[in-house]
Scaffold this active site. Sequence first.
Site, short mmCIF file in Angstrom:
data_model
loop_
_atom_site.label_atom_id
_atom_site.label_comp_id
_atom_site.label_asym_id
_atom_site.label_seq_id
_atom_site.Cartn_x
_atom_site.Cartn_y
_atom_site.Cartn_z
N VAL A 202 63.42 52.34 61.64
CA VAL A 202 62.29 52.89 61.34
C VAL A 202 62.13 54.25 62.32
O VAL A 202 62.10 55.39 61.55
CB VAL A 202 61.18 52.15 61.48
CG1 VAL A 202 59.69 52.99 61.34
CG2 VAL A 202 60.96 50.91 60.70
N ASP B 252 64.53 56.62 73.38
CA ASP B 252 64.82 55.03 73.59
C ASP B 252 65.43 54.80 74.90
O ASP B 252 66.07 55.67 75.67
CB ASP B 252 66.36 55.21 72.52
CG ASP B 252 66.23 53.59 72.01
OD1 ASP B 252 66.01 53.39 70.92
OD2 ASP B 252 66.30 52.68 72.87
N LYS C 194 72.81 54.09 73.84
CA LYS C 194 72.42 54.67 72.51
C LYS C 194 71.87 56.18 72.33
O LYS C 194 72.04 56.87 71.52
CB LYS C 194 71.41 53.80 72.00
CG LYS C 194 71.02 53.80 70.54
CD LYS C 194 69.97 52.58 70.13
CE LYS C 194 69.50 52.65 68.67
NZ LYS C 194 68.37 51.58 68.60
N GLU D 1 54.67 51.94 58.20
CA GLU D 1 55.82 52.48 57.41
C GLU D 1 56.22 51.56 56.29
O GLU D 1 56.35 50.34 56.40
CB GLU D 1 56.98 52.63 58.55
CG GLU D 1 58.38 53.19 57.88
CD GLU D 1 58.01 54.51 57.36
OE1 GLU D 1 57.67 55.53 58.32
OE2 GLU D 1 57.95 54.93 55.90
N LYS E 89 49.60 46.95 55.20
CA LYS E 89 51.20 46.89 55.33
C LYS E 89 51.50 45.42 55.30
O LYS E 89 52.41 44.89 54.36
CB LYS E 89 51.59 47.15 56.74
CG LYS E 89 53.21 46.84 57.28
CD LYS E 89 53.88 47.92 56.33
CE LYS E 89 55.45 47.34 56.42
NZ LYS E 89 56.22 48.05 57.19
N ASN F 299 53.76 44.04 51.74
CA ASN F 299 55.10 43.05 51.97
C ASN F 299 54.81 41.71 51.37
O ASN F 299 55.89 41.24 50.81
CB ASN F 299 55.56 43.09 53.52
CG ASN F 299 56.31 44.27 53.66
OD1 ASN F 299 56.70 45.26 52.73
ND2 ASN F 299 56.94 44.57 55.01
N CYS G 31 62.12 42.24 57.38
CA CYS G 31 60.84 42.52 57.47
C CYS G 31 60.07 41.29 56.45
O CYS G 31 59.11 40.66 57.28
CB CYS G 31 60.50 43.67 56.55
SG CYS G 31 60.81 45.12 57.41
N ARG H 135 70.26 40.75 59.66
CA ARG H 135 69.36 40.02 60.06
C ARG H 135 68.65 39.35 59.04
O ARG H 135 68.43 39.84 58.08
CB ARG H 135 68.21 41.00 61.06
CG ARG H 135 68.68 41.43 62.18
CD ARG H 135 67.82 42.60 62.72
NE ARG H 135 67.67 43.59 62.02
CZ ARG H 135 66.70 44.65 62.24
NH1 ARG H 135 65.76 44.51 63.15
NH2 ARG H 135 66.57 45.63 61.58
C1 UDX Z 1 60.79 45.68 52.63
C2 UDX Z 1 59.80 46.64 51.97
O1 UDX Z 1 60.39 46.77 50.68
C3 UDX Z 1 59.58 47.80 52.56
O2 UDX Z 1 58.41 48.54 51.89
C4 UDX Z 1 59.15 47.62 53.88
O3 UDX Z 1 58.54 48.63 54.69
C5 UDX Z 1 60.10 46.81 54.87
O4 UDX Z 1 60.32 45.54 54.16
P1 UDX Z 1 63.57 45.68 53.09
O5 UDX Z 1 63.32 44.49 53.90
O6 UDX Z 1 64.36 47.02 53.65
O7 UDX Z 1 62.21 46.41 52.84
O8 UDX Z 1 64.23 45.31 51.77
P2 UDX Z 1 63.68 45.15 50.39
O9 UDX Z 1 64.56 46.13 49.32
O10 UDX Z 1 62.19 44.83 50.15
O11 UDX Z 1 64.39 43.68 49.79
C6 UDX Z 1 64.14 42.34 50.92
C7 UDX Z 1 65.08 41.35 50.40
O12 UDX Z 1 64.45 40.74 49.07
C8 UDX Z 1 66.45 41.36 50.20
O13 UDX Z 1 66.88 40.09 50.82
C9 UDX Z 1 66.50 41.48 48.77
O14 UDX Z 1 67.83 41.18 48.45
C10 UDX Z 1 65.48 40.70 48.42
N1 UDX Z 1 64.99 41.09 46.90
C11 UDX Z 1 64.54 42.27 46.50
C12 UDX Z 1 65.29 39.97 45.78
O15 UDX Z 1 65.77 38.83 46.05
N2 UDX Z 1 64.72 40.25 44.58
C13 UDX Z 1 64.11 41.44 44.23
O16 UDX Z 1 63.90 41.80 43.02
C14 UDX Z 1 64.08 42.54 45.24
#
Ligand code: UDX
Length: 432
Positions: free
Chosen positions: A11, A30, A35, A151, A204, A208, A260, A327
Amino acid sequence: MRLCIIGTGYVGLVTGTCFAEVGHQVVCVDNDIEKVRRLRAGEIPIYEPGLDVLVPRNVASGRLRFTDSVAEGVEESDVVFIAVPTPPQPDGSVDLSFIESVAREIAGCMTSYKIIVDKSTVPVKTGEKVSETIKRYNKSKVDFDVVSNPEFLREGFAVEDLMKPDRVVVGVLSQRPVTAMREVYAPFDAPFIVTDINSAELIKHAANSFLALKISYINAVAAVCEATGANVVEVANGMGLDKRIGRAFLNAGIGFGGSCFPKDLSAFIKIAEQLGVDFRLLKEVQAINAGQMDRFVKKIAETLWVLKDKRLGVLGLAFKQNTDDVRMSPAIELCQRLLREGASLRVHDPKAMDKARAILPPSERLEYVEHQDDVAEGCDALVVATEWPEFTRLNLEKARRALTHPILFDGRNLFDKAEMERLGFLYKSVGR
Ligand code: UDX
Protein backbone atom coordinates in the site's frame (compact mmCIF):
# COMPACT_ATOMS: atom_id res chain seq x y z
CA MET A 1 1.41 19.07 -1.59
CA ARG A 2 4.27 17.86 0.59
CA LEU A 3 3.41 14.30 1.63
CA CYS A 4 5.03 11.68 3.84
CA ILE A 5 4.16 7.96 3.66
CA ILE A 6 5.26 5.80 6.57
CA GLY A 7 5.65 2.13 5.56
CA THR A 8 6.75 1.03 2.08
CA GLY A 9 4.79 -2.23 1.78
CA TYR A 10 2.30 -2.84 -1.04
CA VAL A 11 0.00 0.00 0.00
CA GLY A 12 2.64 2.54 1.07
CA LEU A 13 4.95 2.14 -1.89
CA VAL A 14 2.19 2.25 -4.50
CA THR A 15 0.47 5.19 -2.81
CA GLY A 16 3.66 7.22 -2.43
CA THR A 17 4.71 6.53 -6.01
CA CYS A 18 1.34 7.44 -7.51
CA PHE A 19 1.15 10.63 -5.41
CA ALA A 20 4.56 11.62 -6.80
CA GLU A 21 3.45 10.71 -10.32
CA VAL A 22 0.57 13.24 -10.16
CA GLY A 23 2.93 15.99 -9.00
CA HIS A 24 3.10 15.87 -5.20
CA GLN A 25 6.39 16.03 -3.33
CA VAL A 26 6.67 12.66 -1.54
CA VAL A 27 8.99 11.20 1.05
CA CYS A 28 8.54 7.48 1.85
CA VAL A 29 9.76 6.26 5.23
CA ASP A 30 10.62 2.71 6.25
CA ASN A 31 12.48 1.49 9.34
CA ASP A 32 14.02 -1.33 7.30
CA ILE A 33 17.30 0.32 6.32
CA GLU A 34 18.14 -2.41 3.81
CA LYS A 35 14.80 -1.86 2.04
CA VAL A 36 15.42 1.90 1.91
CA ARG A 37 18.86 1.25 0.44
CA ARG A 38 17.40 -1.03 -2.24
CA LEU A 39 14.65 1.45 -3.11
CA ARG A 40 17.17 4.27 -3.39
CA ALA A 41 19.17 2.06 -5.77
CA GLY A 42 16.05 1.65 -7.92
CA GLU A 43 15.27 -1.93 -6.82
CA ILE A 44 11.57 -2.67 -6.28
CA PRO A 45 11.09 -5.17 -3.42
CA ILE A 46 7.69 -6.42 -4.67
CA TYR A 47 6.26 -7.39 -8.05
CA GLU A 48 3.52 -4.92 -8.89
CA PRO A 49 2.94 -4.05 -12.56
CA GLY A 50 3.91 -0.44 -13.37
CA LEU A 51 6.11 0.26 -10.33
CA ASP A 52 9.32 -0.60 -12.21
CA VAL A 53 8.65 2.38 -14.50
CA LEU A 54 7.02 4.81 -12.05
CA VAL A 55 9.49 4.55 -9.15
CA PRO A 56 12.68 5.40 -11.11
CA ARG A 57 10.86 8.10 -13.10
CA ASN A 58 9.68 9.90 -9.98
CA VAL A 59 12.94 9.43 -8.11
CA ALA A 60 14.74 10.98 -11.11
CA SER A 61 12.31 13.92 -11.17
CA GLY A 62 13.10 14.60 -7.48
CA ARG A 63 9.46 14.19 -6.42
CA LEU A 64 9.95 10.81 -4.71
CA ARG A 65 12.58 9.91 -2.16
CA PHE A 66 13.17 7.33 0.57
CA THR A 67 14.44 7.63 4.13
CA ASP A 68 14.50 5.60 7.35
CA SER A 69 13.82 8.67 9.50
CA VAL A 70 10.24 9.39 10.61
CA ALA A 71 11.36 12.76 12.00
CA GLU A 72 12.74 13.81 8.61
CA GLY A 73 9.59 12.68 6.78
CA VAL A 74 7.26 14.44 9.22
CA GLU A 75 9.30 17.64 9.29
CA GLU A 76 9.21 17.99 5.50
CA SER A 77 5.49 17.24 5.03
CA ASP A 78 2.04 18.74 5.58
CA VAL A 79 0.19 15.43 5.41
CA VAL A 80 1.57 12.20 6.93
CA PHE A 81 0.08 8.87 5.80
CA ILE A 82 0.43 5.81 8.02
CA ALA A 83 0.66 2.66 5.87
CA VAL A 84 2.24 0.14 8.23
CA PRO A 85 1.19 -3.53 8.56
CA THR A 86 -1.73 -4.58 10.76
CA PRO A 87 -1.06 -8.34 10.99
CA PRO A 88 -3.69 -10.83 12.18
CA GLN A 89 -3.50 -12.33 15.68
CA PRO A 90 -4.47 -15.92 16.57
CA ASP A 91 -7.87 -14.84 17.99
CA GLY A 92 -8.87 -13.08 14.73
CA SER A 93 -8.25 -9.53 15.96
CA VAL A 94 -5.52 -7.39 14.39
CA ASP A 95 -2.22 -6.34 15.91
CA LEU A 96 -2.28 -2.54 16.06
CA SER A 97 1.10 -2.16 17.77
CA PHE A 98 2.84 -0.85 14.61
CA ILE A 99 0.18 1.83 14.18
CA GLU A 100 0.42 2.80 17.83
CA SER A 101 4.20 3.09 17.84
CA VAL A 102 4.25 5.10 14.60
CA ALA A 103 1.58 7.44 16.05
CA ARG A 104 3.78 8.01 19.10
CA GLU A 105 6.84 8.58 16.95
CA ILE A 106 5.00 11.13 14.78
CA ALA A 107 3.68 12.89 17.90
CA GLY A 108 7.18 13.12 19.31
CA CYS A 109 8.61 14.92 16.30
CA MET A 110 5.82 17.28 15.12
CA THR A 111 6.87 20.93 15.28
CA SER A 112 3.97 22.44 13.26
CA TYR A 113 0.37 21.61 12.28
CA LYS A 114 0.11 18.18 10.58
CA ILE A 115 -2.64 16.05 9.15
CA ILE A 116 -2.08 12.41 10.08
CA VAL A 117 -3.88 10.00 7.78
CA ASP A 118 -4.51 6.36 8.51
CA LYS A 119 -4.30 4.30 5.31
CA SER A 120 -3.74 0.88 6.85
CA THR A 121 -6.87 -1.26 7.17
CA VAL A 122 -7.88 -0.98 10.81
CA PRO A 123 -10.86 -1.90 12.98
CA VAL A 124 -13.47 0.78 13.57
CA LYS A 125 -12.53 3.23 16.34
CA THR A 126 -8.78 3.03 15.63
CA GLY A 127 -8.73 6.63 14.31
CA GLU A 128 -10.08 7.89 17.61
CA LYS A 129 -7.37 5.93 19.44
CA VAL A 130 -4.64 7.30 17.14
CA SER A 131 -5.90 10.81 17.84
CA GLU A 132 -5.80 10.26 21.62
CA THR A 133 -2.30 8.77 21.40
CA ILE A 134 -0.94 11.68 19.38
CA LYS A 135 -2.50 14.15 21.79
CA ARG A 136 -0.82 12.36 24.69
CA TYR A 137 2.68 12.20 23.17
CA ASN A 138 2.55 15.56 21.36
CA LYS A 139 5.69 17.12 22.89
CA SER A 140 5.48 20.52 21.20
CA LYS A 141 1.69 20.77 21.75
CA VAL A 142 1.14 21.73 18.09
CA ASP A 143 -2.25 21.37 16.37
CA PHE A 144 -3.00 18.25 14.34
CA ASP A 145 -5.90 16.37 12.75
CA VAL A 146 -6.36 12.63 12.31
CA VAL A 147 -8.05 11.36 9.14
CA SER A 148 -9.10 7.88 8.01
CA ASN A 149 -8.51 7.38 4.29
CA PRO A 150 -8.89 3.65 3.54
CA GLU A 151 -7.16 2.10 0.55
CA PHE A 152 -9.14 -0.06 -1.88
CA LEU A 153 -6.35 -1.15 -4.22
CA ARG A 154 -6.07 -4.73 -5.44
CA GLU A 155 -2.63 -6.27 -5.63
CA GLY A 156 -1.57 -6.83 -9.22
CA PHE A 157 -3.74 -3.90 -10.32
CA ALA A 158 -2.68 -1.49 -7.58
CA VAL A 159 -1.29 1.29 -9.77
CA GLU A 160 -4.37 1.24 -12.00
CA ASP A 161 -6.70 1.23 -8.96
CA LEU A 162 -4.81 4.11 -7.37
CA MET A 163 -4.62 6.28 -10.47
CA LYS A 164 -8.31 5.71 -11.35
CA PRO A 165 -10.10 5.13 -8.04
CA ASP A 166 -13.85 4.33 -7.92
CA ARG A 167 -14.05 6.67 -4.93
CA VAL A 168 -11.95 8.42 -2.31
CA VAL A 169 -13.22 8.06 1.26
CA VAL A 170 -12.09 10.56 3.86
CA GLY A 171 -13.21 10.14 7.47
CA VAL A 172 -12.68 13.12 9.77
CA LEU A 173 -13.24 14.24 13.35
CA SER A 174 -13.56 17.89 12.25
CA GLN A 175 -13.85 19.73 8.90
CA ARG A 176 -10.40 21.36 9.18
CA PRO A 177 -8.36 18.74 7.20
CA VAL A 178 -10.92 18.36 4.38
CA THR A 179 -9.55 21.08 2.08
CA ALA A 180 -6.03 19.67 2.20
CA MET A 181 -7.30 16.13 1.58
CA ARG A 182 -9.28 17.38 -1.44
CA GLU A 183 -6.09 18.95 -2.76
CA VAL A 184 -4.16 15.69 -2.32
CA TYR A 185 -6.75 13.83 -4.38
CA ALA A 186 -7.69 16.59 -6.87
CA PRO A 187 -5.50 15.14 -9.68
CA PHE A 188 -7.31 11.78 -9.50
CA ASP A 189 -10.73 13.11 -10.46
CA ALA A 190 -12.77 10.59 -8.43
CA PRO A 191 -15.95 10.86 -6.32
CA PHE A 192 -14.83 12.27 -2.96
CA ILE A 193 -16.81 11.19 0.10
CA VAL A 194 -16.39 12.86 3.48
CA THR A 195 -17.70 10.93 6.50
CA ASP A 196 -17.11 10.68 10.21
CA ILE A 197 -14.00 8.68 11.06
CA ASN A 198 -15.78 5.52 12.28
CA SER A 199 -17.88 5.30 9.10
CA ALA A 200 -14.77 5.57 6.92
CA GLU A 201 -13.15 2.71 8.80
CA LEU A 202 -16.32 0.65 8.51
CA ILE A 203 -16.61 1.31 4.75
CA LYS A 204 -13.34 -0.54 4.24
CA HIS A 205 -14.27 -3.58 6.32
CA ALA A 206 -17.81 -3.69 4.99
CA ALA A 207 -16.67 -3.45 1.35
CA ASN A 208 -14.02 -6.16 1.63
CA SER A 209 -16.32 -8.49 3.57
CA PHE A 210 -19.03 -7.98 0.96
CA LEU A 211 -16.64 -8.90 -1.86
CA ALA A 212 -15.58 -12.02 0.07
CA LEU A 213 -19.27 -12.81 0.57
CA LYS A 214 -19.85 -12.57 -3.18
CA ILE A 215 -17.08 -15.12 -3.78
CA SER A 216 -18.40 -17.52 -1.14
CA TYR A 217 -21.89 -17.09 -2.54
CA ILE A 218 -20.86 -18.17 -6.03
CA ASN A 219 -18.76 -20.99 -4.59
CA ALA A 220 -21.83 -22.29 -2.76
CA VAL A 221 -23.82 -21.96 -5.99
CA ALA A 222 -21.02 -23.91 -7.73
CA ALA A 223 -21.60 -26.85 -5.38
CA VAL A 224 -25.28 -26.89 -6.36
CA CYS A 225 -24.29 -26.63 -10.03
CA GLU A 226 -22.06 -29.68 -9.69
CA ALA A 227 -24.89 -31.62 -8.08
CA THR A 228 -27.30 -30.73 -10.90
CA GLY A 229 -25.10 -30.64 -13.99
CA ALA A 230 -25.55 -26.87 -14.36
CA ASN A 231 -22.68 -24.54 -15.28
CA VAL A 232 -21.69 -21.94 -12.67
CA VAL A 233 -20.07 -19.66 -15.27
CA GLU A 234 -23.35 -19.38 -17.14
CA VAL A 235 -25.20 -18.83 -13.87
CA ALA A 236 -22.73 -16.06 -12.91
CA ASN A 237 -23.02 -14.44 -16.36
CA GLY A 238 -26.79 -14.46 -16.09
CA MET A 239 -26.73 -13.03 -12.57
CA GLY A 240 -24.04 -10.49 -13.38
CA LEU A 241 -26.04 -8.76 -16.11
CA ASP A 242 -28.40 -7.54 -13.40
CA LYS A 243 -26.90 -4.10 -12.67
CA ARG A 244 -27.78 -4.45 -9.01
CA ILE A 245 -25.55 -7.55 -8.79
CA GLY A 246 -22.71 -7.09 -11.32
CA ARG A 247 -20.47 -9.82 -12.76
CA ALA A 248 -17.28 -8.97 -10.83
CA PHE A 249 -16.19 -11.27 -7.98
CA LEU A 250 -18.51 -14.04 -9.10
CA ASN A 251 -15.75 -16.37 -10.28
CA ALA A 252 -16.01 -19.73 -8.56
CA GLY A 253 -12.70 -21.36 -7.67
CA ILE A 254 -10.74 -22.82 -4.78
CA GLY A 255 -11.64 -19.91 -2.51
CA PHE A 256 -10.25 -16.47 -1.72
CA GLY A 257 -6.95 -15.78 0.00
CA GLY A 258 -4.35 -13.04 0.23
CA SER A 259 -3.33 -10.62 2.92
CA CYS A 260 -6.69 -8.81 3.00
CA PHE A 261 -9.90 -10.84 2.72
CA PRO A 262 -9.18 -13.58 5.29
CA LYS A 263 -7.76 -11.07 7.77
CA ASP A 264 -10.41 -8.40 7.24
CA LEU A 265 -13.23 -10.91 7.63
CA SER A 266 -11.83 -12.24 10.93
CA ALA A 267 -11.20 -8.71 12.16
CA PHE A 268 -14.71 -7.54 11.23
CA ILE A 269 -16.27 -10.55 12.98
CA LYS A 270 -14.08 -9.89 16.03
CA ILE A 271 -14.76 -6.17 16.31
CA ALA A 272 -18.50 -6.78 15.81
CA GLU A 273 -18.37 -9.36 18.61
CA GLN A 274 -16.58 -6.86 20.90
CA LEU A 275 -19.37 -4.38 20.11
CA GLY A 276 -22.04 -6.95 20.97
CA VAL A 277 -23.00 -7.99 17.40
CA ASP A 278 -22.77 -11.65 16.36
CA PHE A 279 -22.03 -11.34 12.62
CA ARG A 280 -22.94 -14.97 11.80
CA LEU A 281 -23.29 -14.26 8.08
CA LEU A 282 -19.57 -13.57 7.85
CA LYS A 283 -18.71 -16.71 9.81
CA GLU A 284 -20.59 -18.65 7.13
CA VAL A 285 -18.56 -16.84 4.43
CA GLN A 286 -15.41 -18.18 6.14
CA ALA A 287 -16.86 -21.69 6.47
CA ILE A 288 -17.82 -21.84 2.78
CA ASN A 289 -14.34 -20.67 1.82
CA ALA A 290 -12.69 -23.41 3.89
CA GLY A 291 -15.13 -26.00 2.54
CA GLN A 292 -14.31 -25.01 -1.03
CA MET A 293 -10.72 -26.19 -0.63
CA ASP A 294 -11.92 -29.45 1.00
CA ARG A 295 -14.22 -30.12 -1.94
CA PHE A 296 -11.44 -29.53 -4.46
CA VAL A 297 -8.95 -31.80 -2.68
CA LYS A 298 -11.69 -34.44 -2.45
CA LYS A 299 -12.31 -34.11 -6.19
CA ILE A 300 -8.63 -34.80 -6.89
CA ALA A 301 -8.50 -37.70 -4.44
CA GLU A 302 -11.68 -39.29 -5.77
CA THR A 303 -10.34 -39.21 -9.33
CA LEU A 304 -6.78 -40.37 -8.60
CA TRP A 305 -7.90 -42.69 -5.77
CA VAL A 306 -4.70 -42.92 -3.67
CA LEU A 307 -2.61 -39.72 -3.62
CA LYS A 308 0.39 -41.27 -1.90
CA ASP A 309 3.27 -41.55 -4.39
CA LYS A 310 1.28 -39.84 -7.17
CA ARG A 311 3.07 -37.02 -8.95
CA LEU A 312 1.08 -33.84 -9.58
CA GLY A 313 1.98 -30.73 -11.56
CA VAL A 314 0.69 -27.56 -9.93
CA LEU A 315 0.29 -24.35 -11.93
CA GLY A 316 0.19 -21.32 -9.65
CA LEU A 317 1.47 -20.46 -6.17
CA ALA A 318 0.45 -16.79 -5.79
CA PHE A 319 -2.89 -16.06 -4.10
CA LYS A 320 -4.14 -14.65 -7.42
CA GLN A 321 -2.83 -13.50 -10.82
CA ASN A 322 -0.42 -10.59 -11.45
CA THR A 323 1.32 -10.76 -8.09
CA ASP A 324 4.23 -12.49 -6.38
CA ASP A 325 2.35 -12.45 -3.07
CA VAL A 326 1.86 -15.86 -1.46
CA ARG A 327 0.43 -14.72 1.87
CA MET A 328 -2.63 -16.86 2.75
CA SER A 329 -2.50 -18.24 -0.78
CA PRO A 330 -5.07 -20.98 -1.53
CA ALA A 331 -2.54 -22.37 -4.04
CA ILE A 332 0.05 -22.83 -1.29
CA GLU A 333 -2.54 -24.40 1.00
CA LEU A 334 -3.48 -26.79 -1.79
CA CYS A 335 0.18 -27.82 -2.24
CA GLN A 336 0.54 -28.37 1.51
CA ARG A 337 -2.53 -30.58 1.58
CA LEU A 338 -1.42 -32.63 -1.42
CA LEU A 339 2.03 -33.07 0.15
CA ARG A 340 0.42 -34.20 3.41
CA GLU A 341 -1.51 -36.83 1.45
CA GLY A 342 1.84 -38.17 0.25
CA ALA A 343 1.86 -36.78 -3.31
CA SER A 344 5.00 -35.42 -5.02
CA LEU A 345 4.68 -32.03 -6.70
CA ARG A 346 6.18 -30.20 -9.64
CA VAL A 347 5.19 -26.55 -9.20
CA HIS A 348 5.43 -23.37 -11.23
CA ASP A 349 4.36 -19.75 -10.89
CA PRO A 350 5.28 -16.89 -13.26
CA LYS A 351 6.28 -14.53 -10.41
CA ALA A 352 5.83 -16.10 -6.99
CA MET A 353 8.39 -18.93 -6.95
CA ASP A 354 10.99 -17.03 -4.91
CA LYS A 355 8.51 -16.08 -2.20
CA ALA A 356 6.94 -19.56 -2.24
CA ARG A 357 10.32 -21.26 -1.61
CA ALA A 358 10.40 -19.65 1.85
CA ILE A 359 7.13 -21.37 2.81
CA LEU A 360 7.43 -24.53 0.72
CA PRO A 361 11.13 -25.40 0.58
CA PRO A 362 12.19 -27.59 -2.36
CA SER A 363 12.64 -31.26 -1.41
CA GLU A 364 12.72 -34.65 -3.09
CA ARG A 365 8.91 -34.45 -3.19
CA LEU A 366 8.67 -30.81 -4.27
CA GLU A 367 10.33 -29.52 -7.40
CA TYR A 368 10.18 -25.95 -8.73
CA VAL A 369 9.92 -25.87 -12.54
CA GLU A 370 11.07 -22.83 -14.54
CA HIS A 371 8.72 -23.17 -17.52
CA GLN A 372 4.99 -23.86 -17.36
CA ASP A 373 5.16 -26.20 -20.34
CA ASP A 374 7.61 -28.49 -18.49
CA VAL A 375 5.45 -28.93 -15.37
CA ALA A 376 3.46 -31.93 -16.65
CA GLU A 377 6.61 -34.01 -17.30
CA GLY A 378 6.17 -37.42 -15.63
CA CYS A 379 3.02 -36.35 -13.74
CA ASP A 380 -0.22 -38.23 -13.16
CA ALA A 381 -2.31 -35.04 -13.38
CA LEU A 382 -2.10 -31.27 -13.69
CA VAL A 383 -3.74 -28.85 -11.25
CA VAL A 384 -4.47 -25.15 -11.90
CA ALA A 385 -4.36 -23.28 -8.58
CA THR A 386 -4.01 -19.59 -9.56
CA GLU A 387 -5.89 -17.60 -12.24
CA TRP A 388 -2.79 -16.42 -14.18
CA PRO A 389 -3.96 -15.65 -17.74
CA GLU A 390 -0.76 -17.14 -19.20
CA PHE A 391 -1.83 -20.60 -18.05
CA THR A 392 -4.50 -20.53 -20.77
CA ARG A 393 -1.61 -20.49 -23.26
CA LEU A 394 -0.23 -23.76 -21.87
CA ASN A 395 1.00 -26.13 -24.58
CA LEU A 396 -1.84 -28.60 -24.08
CA GLU A 397 -0.61 -31.03 -26.71
CA LYS A 398 2.77 -31.26 -24.97
CA ALA A 399 1.05 -31.63 -21.56
CA ARG A 400 -1.22 -34.37 -22.88
CA ARG A 401 1.76 -36.37 -24.12
CA ALA A 402 3.79 -35.77 -20.93
CA LEU A 403 1.10 -36.92 -18.50
CA THR A 404 0.64 -40.62 -17.65
CA HIS A 405 -3.02 -40.07 -18.44
CA PRO A 406 -4.31 -36.63 -19.51
CA ILE A 407 -6.08 -35.38 -16.38
CA LEU A 408 -6.45 -31.69 -15.52
CA PHE A 409 -8.05 -30.29 -12.37
CA ASP A 410 -8.84 -26.64 -13.00
CA GLY A 411 -9.37 -24.86 -9.68
CA ARG A 412 -9.91 -21.52 -11.41
CA ASN A 413 -12.10 -22.45 -14.39
CA LEU A 414 -9.51 -21.09 -16.82
CA PHE A 415 -10.04 -23.57 -19.64
CA ASP A 416 -12.97 -24.26 -21.93
CA LYS A 417 -14.55 -27.52 -20.82
CA ALA A 418 -15.74 -28.69 -24.24
CA GLU A 419 -12.37 -27.89 -25.83
CA MET A 420 -10.47 -29.79 -23.13
CA GLU A 421 -12.67 -32.82 -23.61
CA ARG A 422 -12.22 -32.60 -27.38
CA LEU A 423 -8.45 -32.65 -26.79
CA GLY A 424 -8.85 -35.90 -24.86
CA PHE A 425 -8.44 -34.59 -21.31
CA LEU A 426 -10.29 -35.88 -18.29
CA TYR A 427 -11.11 -32.33 -17.22
CA LYS A 428 -12.55 -31.38 -13.81
CA SER A 429 -13.21 -27.77 -12.88
CA VAL A 430 -15.37 -25.98 -10.29
CA GLY A 431 -19.17 -25.87 -10.67
CA ARG A 432 -19.19 -26.90 -14.33
C1 UDX B 1 -8.72 -7.02 -2.01
C2 UDX B 1 -9.78 -6.00 -2.46
O1 UDX B 1 -10.24 -6.34 -3.79
C3 UDX B 1 -9.22 -4.59 -2.43
O2 UDX B 1 -10.22 -3.66 -2.78
C4 UDX B 1 -8.72 -4.30 -1.01
O3 UDX B 1 -8.22 -3.03 -0.86
C5 UDX B 1 -7.67 -5.34 -0.63
O4 UDX B 1 -8.24 -6.63 -0.72
P1 UDX B 1 -6.62 -8.22 -3.10
O5 UDX B 1 -6.48 -8.96 -1.81
O6 UDX B 1 -5.41 -7.61 -3.73
O7 UDX B 1 -7.68 -7.03 -2.97
O8 UDX B 1 -7.22 -9.28 -4.17
P2 UDX B 1 -8.59 -9.54 -4.91
O9 UDX B 1 -8.43 -9.27 -6.35
O10 UDX B 1 -9.73 -8.89 -4.24
O11 UDX B 1 -8.72 -11.13 -4.73
C6 UDX B 1 -8.80 -11.73 -3.43
C7 UDX B 1 -8.94 -13.23 -3.52
O12 UDX B 1 -10.22 -13.60 -4.03
C8 UDX B 1 -7.93 -13.92 -4.42
O13 UDX B 1 -7.48 -15.11 -3.79
C9 UDX B 1 -8.71 -14.24 -5.67
O14 UDX B 1 -8.22 -15.38 -6.35
C10 UDX B 1 -10.10 -14.51 -5.10
N1 UDX B 1 -11.20 -14.28 -6.03
C11 UDX B 1 -11.44 -13.03 -6.52
C12 UDX B 1 -12.05 -15.32 -6.39
O15 UDX B 1 -11.87 -16.48 -5.96
N2 UDX B 1 -13.10 -15.07 -7.23
C13 UDX B 1 -13.37 -13.84 -7.72
O16 UDX B 1 -14.35 -13.69 -8.46
C14 UDX B 1 -12.51 -12.78 -7.36
